[in-house]
Scaffold this active site. Structure first.
Site, PDB file in Angstrom:
ATOM      1  N   PRO A  86       0.826  -1.210   0.000  1.00 33.43           N
ATOM      2  CA  PRO A  86       0.000   0.000   0.000  1.00 33.43           C
ATOM      3  C   PRO A  86       0.866   1.267   0.000  1.00 33.43           C
ATOM      4  CG  PRO A  86      -0.661  -1.509   1.755  1.00 33.43           C
ATOM      5  CD  PRO A  86       0.621  -2.039   1.193  1.00 33.43           C
ATOM      6  N   GLU A 113       2.220  -8.155   7.965  1.00 31.16           N
ATOM      7  CA  GLU A 113       2.433  -6.698   7.888  1.00 31.16           C
ATOM      8  C   GLU A 113       3.432  -6.346   6.783  1.00 31.16           C
ATOM      9  OE1 GLU A 113      -0.416  -6.492  10.210  1.00 31.16           O
ATOM     10  OE2 GLU A 113       0.553  -4.593   9.649  1.00 31.16           O
ATOM     11  N   ARG A 155      -1.422  -8.281 -21.221  1.00 30.45           N
ATOM     12  CA  ARG A 155      -2.318  -7.924 -22.330  1.00 30.45           C
ATOM     13  C   ARG A 155      -1.629  -6.966 -23.304  1.00 30.45           C
ATOM     14  NH1 ARG A 155      -4.853  -3.007 -22.033  1.00 30.45           N
ATOM     15  NH2 ARG A 155      -6.665  -3.650 -23.246  1.00 30.45           N
ATOM     16  N   ASP A 170      -7.132   2.040 -25.244  1.00 26.22           N
ATOM     17  CA  ASP A 170      -7.433   1.841 -23.815  1.00 26.22           C
ATOM     18  C   ASP A 170      -7.758   3.169 -23.140  1.00 26.22           C
ATOM     19  OD1 ASP A 170      -7.037  -0.820 -23.467  1.00 26.22           O
ATOM     20  OD2 ASP A 170      -4.945  -0.657 -22.889  1.00 26.22           O
TER      21      ASP A 170
HETATM   22  N1  LIG Z   1      -2.315  -1.414  -3.225  1.00 24.14           N
HETATM   23  C1  LIG Z   1      -2.252  -2.342  -2.203  1.00 24.14           C
HETATM   24  C2  LIG Z   1      -1.244  -3.299  -1.957  1.00 24.14           C
HETATM   25  C3  LIG Z   1      -1.617  -3.962  -0.832  1.00 24.14           C
HETATM   26  C4  LIG Z   1      -0.866  -5.002  -0.101  1.00 24.14           C
HETATM   27  C5  LIG Z   1       0.280  -5.567  -0.646  1.00 24.14           C
HETATM   28  C6  LIG Z   1       1.007  -6.506   0.067  1.00 24.14           C
HETATM   29  C7  LIG Z   1       0.584  -6.888   1.354  1.00 24.14           C
HETATM   30  C8  LIG Z   1       1.090  -7.759   2.328  1.00 24.14           C
HETATM   31  C9  LIG Z   1       0.232  -7.701   3.403  1.00 24.14           C
HETATM   32  N2  LIG Z   1      -0.766  -6.811   3.119  1.00 24.14           N
HETATM   33  C10 LIG Z   1      -0.562  -6.313   1.877  1.00 24.14           C
HETATM   34  C11 LIG Z   1      -1.308  -5.369   1.162  1.00 24.14           C
HETATM   35  N3  LIG Z   1      -2.779  -3.460  -0.397  1.00 24.14           N
HETATM   36  N4  LIG Z   1      -3.153  -2.480  -1.250  1.00 24.14           N
END
Ligand SMILES: Nc1cc(-c2ccc3cc[nH]c3c2)n[nH]1
Length: 240
Positions: A86, A113, A155, A170
Site C-alpha cells: 500500500p 504486515e 495484455r 485503452d
Molecule cells: N495497493 C495495495 C497493496 C496492498 C498489499 C500488498 C502486500 C501486502 C502484504 C500484506 N498486506 C498487503 C497489502 N494493499 N493495497
C-alpha cells in the site's frame, strides 16, 4: 517475457492460467512460474514470519527466507523485482507499459504486515526493485495485486490480444478515460444507441467519442485532465 511469482499461497495465482492469459502462456508469449516461499525454510514449522521490532500489531516476513529465495531464483541474472505494498508508487498504465518492455519480471508477494525492509534494500544492490501500490486501499496480501499487474502487463505483449488496436484505445492510452460503448440491439428497454454511432460518418463518430472521453474524464478524473500538456488538446477540444 519471463514472470516469476514468490508467495506462501501459490494456488492463489491459478486464475492467471485461465482464459486469455492461459492461452498466451500455452502459446509461449510469456512464461509464468509460481514459487512457494516455504521451500526456502529449514524448520519443521516452515516459519516465514516473526514479531516486529519496535512492537506493534501483526507479524513481519523473515529476511532469511526471502533472501535465500531471491538468491536462488536470481542466481542466473537480475529480474525487475516488483513488490506490491500500500506504501508503493502508483501502478499506472504507463508503468504497465514499462513492465511490458522487460524481459524478466519477478513479483514478491508479502503477507502479514509485509516483508522485512532489508530484503528489498539487499536486493536493490543487484536488481531494480519497485515497491508498487495498485490503489489506496489495503489488501490482506500481495497476491491479488500481482494478478492485477500481471494481467495489465501481459495484455500489452505482442500477440496476446487478438486486436492490438484494443489496447491502443485503452483508457489512459491518450491520457483520457474511455467513453461509453454500445452494441445491438439499436434500442434496448426504450434506450437508443446514440444516433451518431449508426451514422457511418467516421469523422463525426471520432469527434463524438473524443468529446465523450473528455466529458467523462472531466467529471470522473479531473486530475488526469490537469496532468495533460496543452499539446494534448486540438482546436475542437478547446472550442468545447
Ligand atoms: N495497493 C495495495 C497493496 C496492498 C498489499 C500488498 C502486500 C501486502 C502484504 C500484506 N498486506 C498487503 C497489502 N494493499 N493495497
Amino acid at each position: 517475457m519471463r514472470v516469476d511469482v514468490v508467495t506462501i499461497f501459490p494456488e492463489y495465482l491459478d486464475p492467471l492460467r485461465q482464459a486469455l492469459l492461459g492461452r498466451a502462456i500455452e502459446r509461449g508469449l510469456l512464461s509464468l512460474d509460481v514459487h512457494d516461499l516455504r521451500k526456502w525454510t529449514h524448520d519443521v514449522h516452515k516459519a516465514v514470519d516473526d514479531s516486529p521490532y519496535g512492537g506493534g500489531p501483526g507479524m513481519v516476513m523473515k529476511p532469511q527466507v526471502w533472501g535465500e529465495a531471491l538468491d536462488t531464483l536470481c542466481a542466473s541474472g537480475s529480474p525487475r523485482l516488483v513488490v506490491p505494498t500500500p506504501a508503493g508508487r502508483p501502478f499506472t498504465q504507463a508503468l504497465a507499459r514499462e513492465y511490458a518492455a522487460e524481459d524478466w519480471l519477478m513479483f514478491a508477494c508479502g503477507r502479514y504486515e509485509g516483508i522485512d525492509q532489508r530484503v528489498l534494500d539487499d536486493a536493490s544492490a543487484r536488481m531494480t526493485v519497485d515497491e508498487v501500490s495498485i490503489g489506496d486501499y489495503v489488501l490482506v496480501g500481495g497476491e491479488v495485486a500481482v494478478m492485477v499487474m500481471v494481467e495489465a502487463v501481459a495484455r500489452l505483449l505482442p500477440g496476446v490480444l487478438g486486436n492490438p488496436a484494443s489496447h491502443e484505445q485503452d483508457s489512459f492510452s491518450d491520457g483520457l478515460l474511455e467513453g461509453p460503448s454500445y452494441t445491438r440491439p439499436e434500442v434496448w428497454r426504450d434506450l437508443p444507441v446514440p444516433e451518431v454511432l449508426r451514422s457511418g460518418n467516421h469523422g463525426a463518430i471520432a469527434r463524438w467519442r473524443r468529446d465523450q472521453a473528455l466529458d467523462r474524464t472531466y467529471h470522473r478524473r479531473p486530475d488526469l485532465l490537469a496532468a495533460l500538456p496543452d499539446t494534448a488538446f486540438d482546436k475542437h477540444d478547446r472550442a468545447r
